[in-house]
Design an enzyme around this catalytic site. Structure first.
Site: not given
Length: 244
Positions: A35-36, A123, A134, A154, A215-216, A232
């Site tokens: 995301f960032r 999330h 509806c 609808c 995690n990197l 990786d």
């Protein structure tokens, strides 16, 4: 890294109640940028002078539902993205009965696409859409194939079943995730910086035997882990499977 792969193999083989906790890093190999990160959603939208937080907020959805769903179609619906070897490995271990399931911060739905059934999506997920008028449900494939912006029943606005800024996390999902962590003999964290709250705070409830972090970059929980691999994760899992 060879020694760490051997250690990881031993931990996995000796564990019978593994819980996985995944973040954005697990989907990078599937072509979905963090995301960032540079080239990610936040970076791309910010360059246009827009606020990603606002565009992913309840305020924006309420003020401009059409603009919101158009934004989802342009930036969030990855029709061509598929699970990678790490998603598949997690699903395989659940299928073998060695895993309690996976807790994920991701909304891409790739864990369920890979075949995982016990998935707590903290999330929410882009695999489900619904009409706010509806409650008619739609799958991601339906929304993409029909280019749906409004409910076929609808005409009301439809939205993805994700947690927007300004909304609370689903409490039943939180409780399920807590149970997975508390019951686990091994907790494997993959591709998460473990800084986003309250999701990352769930990790502190782990009381099992092995905490593994792959995690990197370093995380705030590295000093508590029994095994930390800053590599990786695709290469890690490929090496692990070659050792099997």
């Amino acid at each position: 890294m060879e020694n760490k792969i051997e250690q990881l193999k031993e931990i996995i083989n000796e564990s019978n109640k593994i819980t996985f906790f995944t973040g954005a890093g697990i989907s990078v190999a599937s072509g979905i940028p963090d995301f960032r990160s540079i080239g990610g959603l936040y970076d791309e939208i910010s360059k246009k002078g827009l606020s990603p937080e606002y565009l992913l907020s309840t305020e924006y959805f309420q003020n401009d539902p059409d603009g919101f769903i158009n934004f989802c179609h342009e930036y969030l619906l990855f029709a061509d993205k598929k699970p990678n070897i790490v998603h598949d490995w997690i699903a395989e271990l659940e299928n073998e009965g060695k895993s309690l399931g996976v807790i994920t911060q991701n909304i891409d739905g790739l864990h369920t696409d890979a075949g995982s059934e016990e998935v707590d999506e903290l999330h929410g997920t882009l695999n489900r859409f619904y009409c706010i008028e509806c409650d008619q449900d739609y799958s991601k494939s339906e929304v993409i194939e029909k280019n749906l912006r409004h409910c076929e029943n609808c005409g009301g606005p439809i939205r993805p079943d994700i947690v927007l800024y300004g909304e609370m996390l689903n409490q039943s999902t939180i409780f399920s995730a807590l149970n997975k962590i508390r019951e686990a003999d091994t907790l494997v964290v993959l591709g998460s910086s473990l800084v986003v709250q309250p999701a990352a705070g769930l990790i502190s409830n782990f009381e099992g035997k092995n905490l593994v972090i792959i995690n990197l970059d370093s995380t705030p929980y590295d000093h508590d882990a029994d095994l930390v691999i800053h590599e990786d994760m695709v290469k890690v899992i490929e090496a692990l499977k070659n050792e099997a």
